[in-house]
Structures are given as C-alpha cells and as structure tokens.
Design a protein around this motif. Structure first.
Motif, PDB file in Angstrom:
ATOM      1  N   VAL A 149       0.837  -1.190   0.000  1.00 20.72           N
ATOM      2  CA  VAL A 149       0.000   0.000   0.000  1.00 20.72           C
ATOM      3  C   VAL A 149       0.876   1.246   0.000  1.00 20.72           C
ATOM      4  O   VAL A 149       0.678   2.171  -0.770  1.00 20.72           O
ATOM      5  N   LYS A 150       1.884   1.247   0.881  1.00 25.49           N
ATOM      6  CA  LYS A 150       2.754   2.412   0.997  1.00 25.49           C
ATOM      7  C   LYS A 150       4.130   1.959   1.455  1.00 25.49           C
ATOM      8  O   LYS A 150       4.259   1.038   2.256  1.00 25.49           O
ATOM      9  N   PHE A 151       5.160   2.619   0.944  1.00 28.69           N
ATOM     10  CA  PHE A 151       6.548   2.327   1.291  1.00 28.69           C
ATOM     11  C   PHE A 151       7.193   3.665   1.616  1.00 28.69           C
ATOM     12  O   PHE A 151       7.357   4.507   0.737  1.00 28.69           O
ATOM     13  N   LYS A 152       7.497   3.891   2.902  1.00 30.55           N
ATOM     14  CA  LYS A 152       8.095   5.168   3.311  1.00 30.55           C
ATOM     15  C   LYS A 152       9.448   4.901   3.958  1.00 30.55           C
ATOM     16  O   LYS A 152       9.636   3.898   4.634  1.00 30.55           O
ATOM     17  N   VAL A 153      10.378   5.832   3.739  1.00 27.82           N
ATOM     18  CA  VAL A 153      11.688   5.733   4.373  1.00 27.82           C
ATOM     19  C   VAL A 153      11.975   7.064   5.051  1.00 27.82           C
ATOM     20  O   VAL A 153      11.919   8.118   4.423  1.00 27.82           O
ATOM     21  N   LYS A 154      12.266   6.986   6.336  1.00 25.47           N
ATOM     22  CA  LYS A 154      12.643   8.195   7.062  1.00 25.47           C
ATOM     23  C   LYS A 154      14.161   8.329   6.987  1.00 25.47           C
ATOM     24  O   LYS A 154      14.864   7.347   6.745  1.00 25.47           O
ATOM     25  N   PRO A 155      14.706   9.528   7.201  1.00 29.64           N
ATOM     26  CA  PRO A 155      16.146   9.772   7.043  1.00 29.64           C
ATOM     27  C   PRO A 155      17.055   8.852   7.857  1.00 29.64           C
ATOM     28  O   PRO A 155      18.185   8.631   7.500  1.00 29.64           O
ATOM     29  N   THR A 156      16.552   8.265   8.921  1.00 28.66           N
ATOM     30  CA  THR A 156      17.394   7.412   9.763  1.00 28.66           C
ATOM     31  C   THR A 156      17.350   5.948   9.327  1.00 28.66           C
ATOM     32  O   THR A 156      17.529   5.049  10.145  1.00 28.66           O
ATOM     33  N   ASN A 157      17.117   5.709   8.044  1.00 25.95           N
ATOM     34  CA  ASN A 157      16.983   4.347   7.507  1.00 25.95           C
ATOM     35  C   ASN A 157      15.875   3.576   8.215  1.00 25.95           C
ATOM     36  O   ASN A 157      15.983   2.389   8.464  1.00 25.95           O
ATOM     37  N   GLU A 181      21.209 -10.197   4.513  1.00 22.22           N
ATOM     38  CA  GLU A 181      21.992 -11.032   3.596  1.00 22.22           C
ATOM     39  C   GLU A 181      22.645 -10.205   2.496  1.00 22.22           C
ATOM     40  O   GLU A 181      23.729 -10.530   2.030  1.00 22.22           O
ATOM     41  N   ALA A 182      21.986  -9.124   2.095  1.00 18.97           N
ATOM     42  CA  ALA A 182      22.547  -8.252   1.055  1.00 18.97           C
ATOM     43  C   ALA A 182      23.569  -7.280   1.633  1.00 18.97           C
ATOM     44  O   ALA A 182      24.217  -6.545   0.893  1.00 18.97           O
ATOM     45  N   ALA A 183      23.702  -7.272   2.955  1.00 16.98           N
ATOM     46  CA  ALA A 183      24.645  -6.395   3.664  1.00 16.98           C
ATOM     47  C   ALA A 183      24.466  -4.924   3.275  1.00 16.98           C
ATOM     48  O   ALA A 183      25.431  -4.197   3.084  1.00 16.98           O
ATOM     49  N   LEU A 184      23.207  -4.512   3.150  1.00 18.85           N
ATOM     50  CA  LEU A 184      22.932  -3.112   2.803  1.00 18.85           C
ATOM     51  C   LEU A 184      23.325  -2.172   3.945  1.00 18.85           C
ATOM     52  O   LEU A 184      23.710  -1.039   3.718  1.00 18.85           O
ATOM     53  N   TYR A 185      23.203  -2.659   5.169  1.00 23.20           N
ATOM     54  CA  TYR A 185      23.561  -1.867   6.346  1.00 23.20           C
ATOM     55  C   TYR A 185      24.468  -2.724   7.230  1.00 23.20           C
ATOM     56  O   TYR A 185      23.998  -3.324   8.199  1.00 23.20           O
ATOM     57  N   PRO A 186      25.769  -2.791   6.899  1.00 26.97           N
ATOM     58  CA  PRO A 186      26.687  -3.660   7.648  1.00 26.97           C
ATOM     59  C   PRO A 186      26.703  -3.373   9.148  1.00 26.97           C
ATOM     60  O   PRO A 186      26.935  -4.263   9.951  1.00 26.97           O
ATOM     61  N   GLU A 187      26.448  -2.130   9.527  1.00 26.70           N
ATOM     62  CA  GLU A 187      26.433  -1.769  10.953  1.00 26.70           C
ATOM     63  C   GLU A 187      25.076  -2.045  11.588  1.00 26.70           C
ATOM     64  O   GLU A 187      24.885  -1.807  12.775  1.00 26.70           O
ATOM     65  N   ASP A 192      22.386  -0.394  11.057  1.00 20.87           N
ATOM     66  CA  ASP A 192      21.738   0.877  11.401  1.00 20.87           C
ATOM     67  C   ASP A 192      20.502   1.152  10.531  1.00 20.87           C
ATOM     68  O   ASP A 192      20.443   2.091   9.773  1.00 20.87           O
ATOM     69  N   PHE A 193      19.522   0.278  10.664  1.00 25.39           N
ATOM     70  CA  PHE A 193      18.239   0.479  10.001  1.00 25.39           C
ATOM     71  C   PHE A 193      17.146  -0.115  10.882  1.00 25.39           C
ATOM     72  O   PHE A 193      17.420  -0.923  11.769  1.00 25.39           O
TER      73      PHE A 193
END
Length: 152
Positions: A23-31, A61-67, A69-70
């Motif tokens: 329905v909706k996909f939102k991303v805030k600045p803090t991942n 698995e894709a290691a998009l955020y290795p730390e 932080d999402f």
C-alpha cells in the motif's frame, strides 16, 4: 540506492503471496522503513510479522547496512488511513466510505463499484420518506481522499 533495493526485495517477497499487496513504502532519514501491506481478504498481525522477518533477512543477507543501522516496520494501514490503490478500493466494495473531492466537497455513502478510473458511491440524502438515494460516479482524478467508515 538502498531504498530501491529494499523495495525490490519487498516486491519479490509479495510475488510469492499474490493475495497481498504493498500500500505504501516510506523511508525516514534514519533508515527507518515503514511499510504498509494489505490483502484482498485483509491481513493479520502474524502475516505482517512473516513479511517483516523475510524482508529483514534479505536486507541483512545483502549487507545493505553492515552496521545494522536500520529499522523496519511492516503493518497494515490503519482504519483511518485513506485508500491508496485500486485493490484497496475493490476489497471495500459494499462498505460505507467518506470521499473528499479535490474541491473539498464531501460525499458519504456505500462504495458500489470500482472501475479503472472511477468509483461509484450510493449516496442517500434526506431522512425517512424524503430520503433520496442515487449512485454517483466519481473519477479518481477528482478524489482527494477516501476513508472507510467503521460502523458499530
């Protein structure tokens, strides 16, 4: 760029469960990913958890955020959220809706039909013996919001 990856992962997951849709996909600045999913027959909390876990796993698995932080929230749209897409309109046929038009006029009635570019709402004006019911066709381009009215 990660946002597109995450949304792509979500789309792939939803392909395996065709009765559910984004329905909706939102991303805030803090991942912080906030995702609303619905189903043609509604969606349960357990199903939201299942989608959340599957998506979380793919992001890791894709290691998009290795730390790490999402954050990820998967939920159904709230009852006060306006309808966003044609599948939501179709699943609410027969329910009472409040439609706000782009010129700020409001119309309340039963959602009767959903076509590619219009909806039909059965509106009753007046009360008792003076009540008049008519079906009004509303083009999507003239609709600002449509909210399902919960009846008790």
């Amino acid at each position: 760029m990660s946002d597109q990856h995450v949304e792509g992962f979500l789309d792939e997951i939803l392909k395996t469960e065709p009765t559910y849709f984004k329905v909706k996909f939102k991303v805030k600045p803090t991942n912080n990913y906030k995702i609303y999913i619905d189903g043609d027959q509604g969606i349960t909390i357990d199903q939201c958890i299942k989608f959340n876990r599957a998506l979380y796993k793919q992001i890791e698995e894709a290691a998009l955020y290795p730390e790490g932080d999402f954050s990820l929230e998967v939920s159904s749209p709230g009852v006060d959220e306006p309808l966003q897409n044609i599948r939501q309109y179709k699943k609410n046929i027969g329910r009472k809706v409040e439609v706000t038009l782009t010129d700020e006029r409001k119309l309340e009635g039963i959602l009767k039909e959903v076509a590619e570019d219009t909806i039909s709402v059965e509106e009753t004006k007046g009360k008792g013996k003076k009540a008049v019911t008519e079906v009004v066709a509303l083009p999507f381009k003239d609709i600002k919001t449509t909210i399902v009215q919960i009846q008790f």
